[in-house]
Design an enzyme around this catalytic site. Sequence first.
Site, PDB file in Angstrom:
ATOM      1  CE  LYS A 118      -2.032  19.274  -8.987  1.00 56.04           C
ATOM      2  NZ  LYS A 118      -2.295  19.091 -10.399  1.00 56.04           N
ATOM      3  CD  GLU A 154       0.738   2.264   4.654  1.00 51.05           C
ATOM      4  OE1 GLU A 154       1.205   2.056   5.792  1.00 51.05           O
ATOM      5  OE2 GLU A 154       0.137   1.397   4.001  1.00 51.05           O
ATOM      6  CG  HIS A 176      -2.406   0.516   6.613  1.00 50.52           C
ATOM      7  ND1 HIS A 176      -1.911   0.065   5.411  1.00 50.52           N
ATOM      8  CD2 HIS A 176      -3.417  -0.322   6.942  1.00 50.52           C
ATOM      9  CE1 HIS A 176      -2.605  -0.988   5.016  1.00 50.52           C
ATOM     10  NE2 HIS A 176      -3.528  -1.250   5.931  1.00 50.52           N
ATOM     11  N   GLY A 226      -2.949  -5.486   1.491  1.00 48.93           N
ATOM     12  CA  GLY A 226      -3.679  -5.959   0.305  1.00 48.93           C
ATOM     13  C   GLY A 226      -5.073  -6.391   0.696  1.00 48.93           C
ATOM     14  CE1 TYR A 233      -3.003 -11.554   1.872  1.00 49.96           C
ATOM     15  CE2 TYR A 233      -0.788 -11.110   1.041  1.00 49.96           C
ATOM     16  CZ  TYR A 233      -1.901 -11.933   1.123  1.00 49.96           C
ATOM     17  OH  TYR A 233      -1.903 -13.142   0.464  1.00 49.96           O
TER      18      TYR A 233
END
Length: 516
Positions: A372, A174, A172, A55, A83
Amino acid sequence: MTESIIIIDFGSQVTKLIARRIREFGVFSQIVPFDKVTRKLLSNNSVKGIILSGGPKSVHEKNSPKIDDYIYELEIPILGICYGLQLIAKQFGGKIIPSTDREFGKTKIKLTKKSPLLENVLFPNKPVQVWMSHSDKISVIPDSFEKIASSDNCEFAAIQNQKKKIYCVQFHPEVIHTIGGKKILKNFIRNICVCSAKWNMKFFKKKIIEDIKMQVGKDKVICGLSGGVDSTVTATLIHKAIKNNLVCVFVDTGFMRSGERKQIQELFNKNFQIKLKVIDSSKIFFEKLKGVKDPEIKRKIIGKEFIKIFENFALQQKNIKYLAQGTLYPDVIESKSKIGNTNVIIKSHHNVGGLPKKMKLKLLEPLKELFKDEVRELGRKLNIPKTFTNRHPFPGPGLAIRLLGEVNQKDISILRNADKIFIQLIKDEGLYDEIWQAFCVLLPVKTVGVMGDKRTYEKICILRAVTSLDGMTAEAYKFKNHFLEKCASEIVNKVPGINRVCYDYTSKPPGTIEYE
Ligand code: XMP
């Protein structure tokens, strides 16, 4: 009972990427804003793990987002990201300080202790690249935690409390720039939370249809169709949920690709028996865009006009409460990204940022969480023909944002003819499915040429073709020279109004896929 992972969202731009990765592992996940989390939700037996997202805030800020510490007593494995790590460390008595060397981007971390989270990702003495984006870091680790990885700038890049099954990473996992990031998330989901991989797109299809039924009830919905895969999938899902309470509207803006209107009529009338109303509004759109050159103003005018048409149509129909759109997740982030408290608008996608603030219809956007390729898979599960599911994306404002500057009928027709030739040549060469998106752009400048001994002074056509995973980053497609030569020659010979063709090699970033 479907096993699930709850992702508690603290406002990171990439939270939905976490959800997407988890879906890829065959596990259902739900994103819940931090202030909507309840003990009841987390205590459900189906919840196998909790992820605290990143965040933009600092844990030291007065109104920074928090979560009650009962979540640490639920005996559910927890993963804190960025965060999330800082919040967990603070709540367990650690110390967080502003980092003197703020880290944004790629950096290397090394393993300091074996951990089930980093299994088969980090090995002793073999640093691995990860993606960091933080201003704060841990300076004192909580007593009950131990360090498992560190970087040059960040001693506590990853920590764990094995007894409580709490794992935290400053980077991160991800995002694709973290090497082995997927594996880290998989270790957490499969090995630490012990989720089986039973969930798939078929379940998701069922869930979306049930959610639409719940949300809409007996009300009526109109769905704006653009001819692309997103709105086609949206309409088909809603039709499955509420049958004839759905009316689909195809607004012919005059900015569509060649043959688009006929194709969509055939699909909806023949294949699906879904009510379809075609409204020809091209005259209005051309009038409204007269004299307008600025890309954002063009987008906003088109968005506003679309809504007006839908609202007027809804008034005539009575009892229509919802407007459905095929908005995808990347459309949402690019239209409404936030850095700290500041909105960063890259483009107002007409079905998100281009909407007027006050609308009479409520929005229904069942694909808002998806990317998509996931929508294409969903389309296949709904038996939508391949010609639609494999179609290249097409923006809501259509050719109007590929004809740079002021829009007029003559140039739109020139652009449409060039685009038809380029796409047909790509299909003939068998390259269509290898390319994420290909199209022509018409520049508002003229150059001198010579044709049949005569001087010409006509416009430049740019060919754009990119490969991409989700439209958020992209690379120019590397055509063979002879193919590009063929495209240039066919377009200049067959499309009056164009006497020069160029190929665009810009990637995204720093470019974007579309030009406006
Ligand atoms: P950019 O140009 O932002 O485009 O790199 C990323 C992807 O989004 C599509 N796009 C749109 N799609 N409404 C849409 O439905 C829009 O207003 C819009 N603008 C861009 C673009 O074609 C590409 O696939």
